[in-house]
Design an enzyme around this catalytic site. Structure first.
Site, mmCIF file in Angstrom:
data_model
loop_
_atom_site.group_PDB
_atom_site.id
_atom_site.type_symbol
_atom_site.label_atom_id
_atom_site.label_comp_id
_atom_site.label_asym_id
_atom_site.label_seq_id
_atom_site.Cartn_x
_atom_site.Cartn_y
_atom_site.Cartn_z
ATOM 1 C CG ASN A 57 -68.509 -11.529 -35.827
ATOM 2 O OD1 ASN A 57 -69.678 -11.858 -35.673
ATOM 3 N ND2 ASN A 57 -67.897 -11.632 -37.007
ATOM 4 N N GLY A 311 -74.350 -11.342 -44.242
ATOM 5 C CA GLY A 311 -73.777 -12.352 -43.360
ATOM 6 C C GLY A 311 -72.526 -11.815 -42.697
ATOM 7 C CD GLU A 312 -68.688 -10.422 -44.758
ATOM 8 O OE1 GLU A 312 -68.345 -9.383 -44.142
ATOM 9 O OE2 GLU A 312 -68.539 -10.541 -45.995
ATOM 10 N N GLY A 313 -71.683 -11.789 -39.824
ATOM 11 C CA GLY A 313 -71.917 -11.230 -38.497
ATOM 12 C C GLY A 313 -72.252 -9.759 -38.526
#
Length: 345
Positions: A57, A311-313
């Site tokens: 990621n 978010g952030e993955g």
């Protein structure tokens, strides 16, 4: 902009994959989405025995000039502060990356802060934040091209490390505003349906955000091509993600798409190279206004709906076990012929 060679996977293997999935010891179609995923993954990898290898990621981070207009509840300094949280292992994405054995990479693409050398932070700063697209283009053509190249380079490095499935996250106050602009310009969906609360705006804040974005749209005098829309309204970290997605598809990697912002990055990437979408698995439908609509526009079927909007993955990584289950299904389940079981459908 640099070019990519992205092609639809060869269809020849599809029938053999369907036959193998249908011969597993279960009623035909009874494992639903797992069967669809196994077919997609085997098709991308051109094998009846697909594998997932070293998932990564990548978090691209950058600041946005439009944040100066009060379109976000959070101040811009949150972007740089969160870098320390990512690197220290304390953010939402970190526990998920640990749980599901993802390698996490953090890239400074355009944070408005001069970091000292920090172990684990990949410094690819192009400028200190984008320009304010209320008044001018967020970036120049040269900056956009550099961002595309940087995202592509980072993904190439991950692939060289053995990664064949990758997700992308973002950190940048104001990036839901940029995403809303991409969405309305490239889908024709009214701006009012593309604008949401972001990191937690109330109704008055959402109205202010909409008014600023509407004025920005009215001020825009570009040519409305996907490249110009990407450059004028985008964030550098978002353009890096577009470049990363394009390189991943070129390398026949699986792309796990995260939430509203990354779905709009996939939207832009697919406007440039439509065959990119064959390589995308959409992890979840988030609660940000517009996410459901842009997923529908892309004819995407998200795996999860957990009310996420971080978010952030995080949503992509949450969905990874389902993808892994699909691969285990096609590789580990017995077949009717091998188990000497009569097909019961």
């Amino acid at each position: 902009m640099i070019s990519f060679s992205i092609q639809k996977p060869d269809e020849t293997i599809r029938e053999a994959l369907i036959d193998k999935i249908n011969d597993l010891t279960k009623p035909k179609g009874s494992l639903g989405t797992l069967e669809e995923l196994a077919l997609q993954i085997g098709w991308i990898q051109q094998t009846l025995k697909p594998v997932l290898s070293k998932p990564h990621n990548i978090i691209f981070a950058g600041d946005h000039g439009i944040a100066d207009e009060g379109v976000s509840l959070s101040p811009k300094e949150i972007t740089r502060q969160m870098i320390g949280n990512f690197l220290g292992g304390g953010a939402g994405v970190n526990f998920l990356a640990r749980q599901h054995h993802f390698t996490l990479k953090v890239v400074d693409g355009a944070i408005d802060f001069d970091f000292p050398p920090i172990e684990g932070l990949i410094n690819r700063k192009i400028r200190k934040g984008t320009r304010n697209f209320l008044h001018e283009a967020a970036m120049t053509e040269e900056e956009m091209d550099q961002a595309i190249r940087t995202g592509a380079e980072i993904v190439r490095n991950c692939q060289r490390e053995g990664c064949n499935i990758i997700s992308f996250g973002e950190m940048g106050i104001g990036n839901t505003s940029a995403s809303s602009m991409w969405m309305t310009c490239l889908t024709g969906i009214p701006l009012s349906e593309c604008v949401g609360a972001g990191s937690g705006l109330n109704q008055e804040g959402i109205r202010h955000k909409y008014n600023i974005l509407k004025q920005s749209l009215d001020n825009y005098q570009g040519d409305n091509t996907p490249i110009d829309i990407m450059r004028y309204f985008g964030g550098i970290e978002m353009v890096m993600a577009v470049g990363g997605m394009l390189r991943a598809a070129e390398l026949n990697m699986l792309i796990l798409v995260d939430g509203f912002i990354m779905t709009n990055c996939a939207l832009v990437a697919s406007k440039l190279y439509p065959d990119l979408l064959h390589y995308c698995i959409f992890g979840h439908q988030g609660d940000e206004a517009g996410h459901k609509l842009v997923l529908e526009y892309l004819h995407a079927k998200p795996l999860l709906h957990l009310g996420l909007r971080l978010g952030e993955g995080t949503g992509a990584i949450c969905a990874y076990p389902i993808v892994e289950s699909a691969v285990r299904m096609i590789n580990e389940m017995n077949t009717f012929s091998n188990a000497a079981i009569t097909k019961y459908f």
